[in-house]
Design an enzyme around this catalytic site. Structure first.
Site, PDB file in Angstrom:
ATOM      1  N   ASP A  37       0.825  -1.207   0.000  1.00  0.00           N
ATOM      2  CA  ASP A  37       0.000   0.000   0.000  1.00  0.00           C
ATOM      3  C   ASP A  37       0.862   1.261   0.000  1.00  0.00           C
ATOM      4  OD1 ASP A  37      -2.297   1.659   0.328  1.00  0.00           O
ATOM      5  OD2 ASP A  37      -3.253   0.072   1.487  1.00  0.00           O
ATOM      6  N   ASP A  38       0.590   2.155  -0.947  1.00  0.00           N
ATOM      7  CA  ASP A  38       1.253   3.465  -1.038  1.00  0.00           C
ATOM      8  C   ASP A  38       2.744   3.376  -1.341  1.00  0.00           C
ATOM      9  OD1 ASP A  38      -1.250   4.332  -0.294  1.00  0.00           O
ATOM     10  OD2 ASP A  38      -0.584   5.600   1.342  1.00  0.00           O
ATOM     11  N   CYS A  76      -6.513   4.051  -3.196  1.00  0.00           N
ATOM     12  CA  CYS A  76      -6.363   2.608  -2.976  1.00  0.00           C
ATOM     13  C   CYS A  76      -7.428   1.758  -3.649  1.00  0.00           C
ATOM     14  CB  CYS A  76      -6.345   2.320  -1.475  1.00  0.00           C
ATOM     15  SG  CYS A  76      -4.991   3.109  -0.577  1.00  0.00           S
ATOM     16  N   HIS A 135      -9.965  -3.347  -1.805  1.00  0.00           N
ATOM     17  CA  HIS A 135      -9.821  -2.217  -0.883  1.00  0.00           C
ATOM     18  C   HIS A 135      -9.909  -2.621   0.578  1.00  0.00           C
ATOM     19  CE1 HIS A 135     -11.251   1.424   1.390  1.00  0.00           C
ATOM     20  NE2 HIS A 135     -10.102   1.814   0.883  1.00  0.00           N
ATOM     21  N   ASP A 340       0.216   0.048  -5.017  1.00  0.00           N
ATOM     22  CA  ASP A 340      -1.095   0.395  -5.572  1.00  0.00           C
ATOM     23  C   ASP A 340      -1.167   1.840  -6.063  1.00  0.00           C
ATOM     24  OD1 ASP A 340      -1.166   1.562  -3.031  1.00  0.00           O
ATOM     25  OD2 ASP A 340      -3.199   0.894  -2.582  1.00  0.00           O
ATOM     26  N   HIS A 341      -0.204   2.657  -5.753  1.00  0.00           N
ATOM     27  CA  HIS A 341      -0.034   4.005  -6.327  1.00  0.00           C
ATOM     28  C   HIS A 341       1.191   4.628  -5.685  1.00  0.00           C
ATOM     29  CE1 HIS A 341      -1.937   5.052  -2.568  1.00  0.00           C
ATOM     30  NE2 HIS A 341      -3.025   4.430  -2.936  1.00  0.00           N
TER      31      HIS A 341
END
Length: 490
Positions: A37-38, A76, A135, A340-341
């Site tokens: 994540d992130d 997300c 998510h 995810d980004h």
């Protein structure tokens, strides 16, 4: 031939067919898909000489590092929806974190699989999820402050969902958890956006998830079927909490602040934001906004915390890879690490995702194929929606339905293969097109300017919008950008 002999012949032929089918199935590669994540591409393998990420770096050296991977939505849930379905956003609702719940969770199983995981399941794979793949923190639908429900976010994709909630008791509590068992919700946001915990790796939930994955790999090997194991690590998502030993890997004073800490020239503030996600942790020493940058000291502290989280998750990934090798599964397993980004770490005076600038849309993406084949970096531009068809092709699984993504398997074989080399990003009432040289963004809003152009050859940090100075470039690229507008902004 009498009836008895005929029946025996039929049984023999059935046995042969079943044996061939079983052999073919067992020859399919397993997949371990690790979602982080992130995770922006702040790793050693991407050229960051400060961050300590030896396990991911080793995976990249043995596999394929995608230097220019871009997510389709810099938040997300929506980013993961594009990953899982291979589809770019089609409505404004597709830009929200709850899009999977709204479009898939109540849908009966149909001819078209709900996700690529569902497609793998239909083709003989045992599918197991740990943590945040869609998510939801644990795969079930419930609010941040609610009790755990039994309603799956993806009702048809998983054979099994497992999670160790530890002292936090629910997935969302663990997601926003602190070392003492409290969480952002229970403390009414009266918390810092970081924590240096005097705990072992399992003092935060990502350590427990790694233990689950290591244990599950033994059972999956014994099962004998090809498997898809999804492991969703929470860090480095806020709060930037990790065991102190990972903080101690760094000298805070040697951590540089962003090389581009100011709002870009010739843009409207609505292209950016006031870092509300970070500021929601109300005991942070400073509040970030577009009027005044945070101090260099606080910027270093936040970057220190983010880097410590990367090193913490890197170690957990290393444990999984070690177990994979120990069980001799690495010879027939595809390993994927995907962020995810991205995340603005003070870049453009922003802390967070939720923009269509490079820092929010570009993320880490690495694939290792069985046998260390096809190793080396790929510089071609790929999108998150391309992962779905690529994994299916790498597993020799056909698909009859159409999606937006296209398989980059040809690039793995030969990067000089024909390829569009563009990526689309969507957020803040805008569409952004990334080519090998330019980022062109069009915002569908009243506030001007609504067109931004950044030349990555001369301005890779996206410091200055040059759309007015180069109308010829805008005119050339705008039709390509509009191909990505499927009625989303009209």
């Amino acid at each position: 031939m009498n009836i008895k002999n005929t029946f025996a012949t039929i049984l023999f032929l059935v046995w042969i067919a079943a044996s061939v089918s079983c052999t073919k199935q067992n020859d399919k590669p397993n997949i371990i898909f690790i979602a982080v994540d992130d995770l922006r591409p702040d790793l050693g393998c991407y050229g960051n000489t400060i961050v300590q990420s030896p396990n991911i770096d080793r995976l990249a050296a043995e596999g394929i590092l995608f230097r220019n991977h871009f997510v389709n939505v810099p938040t997300c849930g929506a980013s993961r929806q594009s990953l899982l379905t291979g589809m770019r956003p089609a409505t404004r609702a597709h830009l929200g974190n709850n899009i999977t719940e709204h479009t898939l969770s109540n849908k009966a199983e149909g001819t078209v699989p709900e996700t690529f995981i569902h497609h793998l399941k239909r083709n003989g794979y045992r599918t197991v999820g740990i943590g945040k793949i869609s998510h939801s923190a644990d795969g079930y639908i419930y609010g941040y402050t609610d009790s755990i429900s039994q309603k799956r976010e993806l009702p048809h994709s998983w054979d099994e969902l497992i999670f160790n909630y530890g002292k936090w008791e629910t997935g969302w509590n663990a997601f926003f958890g602190y070392a003492d068992g409290e969480n952002r919700q229970s403390l009414n946001r009266q918390v810092k956006p970081y924590e240096k915990g005097a705990v072992s790796d399992t003092g935060y939930v990502d350590g427990l998830s790694a233990q689950l994955a290591v244990s599950k790999l033994k059972k999956l090997k014994a099962n004998g079927k090809p498997f898809f194991l999804g492991v969703g690590f929470f860090k480095p998502h806020l709060p930037f909490n990790s065991p102190e030993k990972y903080w101690d890997l760094y000298d805070k004073e040697s951590i540089p602040i962003s090389p581009n800490p100011l709002v870009p020239q010739n843009v409207h503030p609505n292209s950016l934001h006031n870092s509300g996600e970070l500021n929601g942790y109300q005991l942070g020493e400073e509040k970030a906004n577009l009027t005044q940058p945070v101090s260099d000291e606080y910027a270093q502290k936040l970057r220190h915390a983010y880097y410590a989280c990367i090193s913490y998750v890197d170690h957990q990934i290393g444990l999984i890879l070690k177990q994979l090798s120990k069980l001799d599964l690495d010879k027939n397993t595809i390993v994927v690490v995907w962020g995810d980004h991205g995340w603005h770490l003070g870049d453009q005076q922003v802390w967070g995702k939720h923009t269509v600038f490079e820092n929010a849309l570009k993320s880490a993406f690495i694939i290792k194929l069985p046998g260390n084949r096809n190793s080396g970096p790929i510089s071609s531009i790929v999108e998150t929606v391309d992962i779905y068809p690529s994994l299916l092709e790498l597993c020799n699984i056909d698909m009859s339905h159409e999606i937006d993504g296209k398989s980059f398997a040809r690039l793995i074989q030969n990067e000089n293969s024909q390829w569009d080399n563009v990526a689309y990003g969507y957020f803040r009432e805008g569409i952004s097109l990334r080519t090998d040289r330019y980022r062109l963004t069009r915002y569908y809003r009243e506030e001007k300017p609504v067109v931004e152009l950044y030349d990555h050859q001369n301005d890779p940090l996206e410091t200055t919008n040059i759309a007015l100075e180069h109308p010829d470039v805008v005119e050339k690229l705008m039709p390509v950008l509009e191909k990505g507008n499927t009625g989303l902004f009209e």
